[in-house]
Design a protein around this motif. Structure first.
Motif, PDB file in Angstrom:
ATOM      1  N   THR A  45       0.837  -1.192   0.000  1.00  0.00           N
ATOM      2  CA  THR A  45       0.000   0.000   0.000  1.00  0.00           C
ATOM      3  C   THR A  45       0.876   1.248   0.000  1.00  0.00           C
ATOM      4  O   THR A  45       1.753   1.397   0.852  1.00  0.00           O
ATOM      5  N   HIS A  46       0.662   2.114  -0.977  1.00  0.00           N
ATOM      6  CA  HIS A  46       1.429   3.349  -1.110  1.00  0.00           C
ATOM      7  C   HIS A  46       1.121   4.274   0.061  1.00  0.00           C
ATOM      8  O   HIS A  46      -0.036   4.518   0.376  1.00  0.00           O
ATOM      9  N   THR A  49      -1.583   3.843   3.275  1.00  0.00           N
ATOM     10  CA  THR A  49      -2.981   4.264   3.421  1.00  0.00           C
ATOM     11  C   THR A  49      -3.895   3.106   3.802  1.00  0.00           C
ATOM     12  O   THR A  49      -4.953   3.322   4.380  1.00  0.00           O
ATOM     13  N   GLN A  50      -3.500   1.873   3.444  1.00  0.00           N
ATOM     14  CA  GLN A  50      -4.289   0.678   3.782  1.00  0.00           C
ATOM     15  C   GLN A  50      -5.782   0.895   3.480  1.00  0.00           C
ATOM     16  O   GLN A  50      -6.624   0.867   4.367  1.00  0.00           O
ATOM     17  N   TRP A  52      -8.167  -0.789   2.053  1.00  0.00           N
ATOM     18  CA  TRP A  52      -9.162  -1.851   2.035  1.00  0.00           C
ATOM     19  C   TRP A  52     -10.059  -1.779   3.263  1.00  0.00           C
ATOM     20  O   TRP A  52      -9.626  -1.526   4.382  1.00  0.00           O
ATOM     21  N   MET A 106     -13.033   0.155  -0.863  1.00  0.00           N
ATOM     22  CA  MET A 106     -11.811   0.936  -0.951  1.00  0.00           C
ATOM     23  C   MET A 106     -12.119   2.307  -0.361  1.00  0.00           C
ATOM     24  O   MET A 106     -12.960   3.042  -0.871  1.00  0.00           O
ATOM     25  N   GLU A 118      -4.217   3.850  -7.515  1.00  0.00           N
ATOM     26  CA  GLU A 118      -3.277   3.147  -6.651  1.00  0.00           C
ATOM     27  C   GLU A 118      -3.991   2.521  -5.449  1.00  0.00           C
ATOM     28  O   GLU A 118      -3.592   1.464  -4.969  1.00  0.00           O
ATOM     29  N   GLU A 119      -5.021   3.178  -4.977  1.00  0.00           N
ATOM     30  CA  GLU A 119      -5.793   2.634  -3.859  1.00  0.00           C
ATOM     31  C   GLU A 119      -6.620   1.426  -4.313  1.00  0.00           C
ATOM     32  O   GLU A 119      -6.774   0.457  -3.577  1.00  0.00           O
ATOM     33  N   ALA A 122      -4.113  -1.407  -4.605  1.00  0.00           N
ATOM     34  CA  ALA A 122      -3.743  -1.929  -3.285  1.00  0.00           C
ATOM     35  C   ALA A 122      -4.843  -2.841  -2.747  1.00  0.00           C
ATOM     36  O   ALA A 122      -4.563  -3.914  -2.188  1.00  0.00           O
ATOM     37  N   THR A 123      -6.092  -2.439  -2.936  1.00  0.00           N
ATOM     38  CA  THR A 123      -7.210  -3.269  -2.480  1.00  0.00           C
ATOM     39  C   THR A 123      -7.257  -4.573  -3.259  1.00  0.00           C
ATOM     40  O   THR A 123      -7.522  -5.642  -2.693  1.00  0.00           O
TER      41      THR A 123
END
Length: 197
Positions: A45-46, A49-50, A52, A106, A118-119, A122-123
């Motif tokens: 995660t960039h 931010t996490q 999910w 998300m 990006e989010e 990550a999810t």
């Protein structure tokens, strides 16, 4: 790490999408679900931010999800003139084929200034971790994005705001058979270009 490259390869290459139609009525122990969620939490995660967010439905919660999505589908599509009775019935029945369903959200962090894509990615990595963990436990899993996934009106039911996204549902159940499906992939050589100079 105690995991060999061969073990990692075996797990990754034996991951499968198993649909609710092939689930039996067995209930997965919540400790397995917790392990699946814990491993999801270790996705890359960039800026940490996490993003999910997960809502887990089991037991009577499956009926609550079924009623919600079927009713919302009916409400939205009747206004649009596109209501389909069979789809409505499928939305009522499909959740009841599962042991657990995890809604995948998300959550945006506007202070982090991370691009939305990006989010989302990550999810998606978190969901891949869920898939791999489910496979390690020999649990069937399937990430579906149908039904009410992209309805703005659905977000609040899952604790999401307007700027957030509902990215689908992870359906979980025990397979009716112990025969794991064979995998199908084209050769990686058809999808890679090497630049060496």
């Amino acid at each position: 790490m105690n995991i060999t490259p061969e073990q990692a390869t075996e797990l990754i290459q034996n991951r499968r999408s198993l649909y609710p139609a092939v689930f039996n009525k067995e209930t997965i122990d919540d400790t397995v679900i917790q392990a699946i969620l814990e491993n999801a939490n270790w996705a890359p995660t960039h800026r940490l931010t996490q993003p999910w967010r997960f809502t887990v439905f089991s037991g009577g919660g499956l009926q609550k999800l079924a009623n919600f999505q079927a009713d919302l589908y009916k409400k939205v599509t009747e206004v649009q003139g596109s209501f389909d009775q069979k789809k409505y019935e499928k939305l009522q029945k499909k959740p009841l084929l599962c042991s657990h369903i995890i809604a995948i959200g998300m959550k945006r962090d506007p202070k982090a200034r991370v691009p939305e894509i990006e989010e989302v990615m990550a999810t998606a990595c978190a969901v891949q971790n869920m898939y791999l963990t489910a496979s390690a436990y020999e649990v069937g899993g399937y990430w579906g994005t149908g039904g009410v996934t992209y309805y703005e009106e659905a977000k609040s039911f899952f604790g999401l705001e307007a700027e957030d996204k509902l990215l689908g549902f992870f359906y979980l159940g025990m397979p009716k058979t112990d025969k794991w499906p064979e995998g199908r992939r084209d050769a990686i050589s058809e999808k890679v270009s090497w630049v060496r100079e």
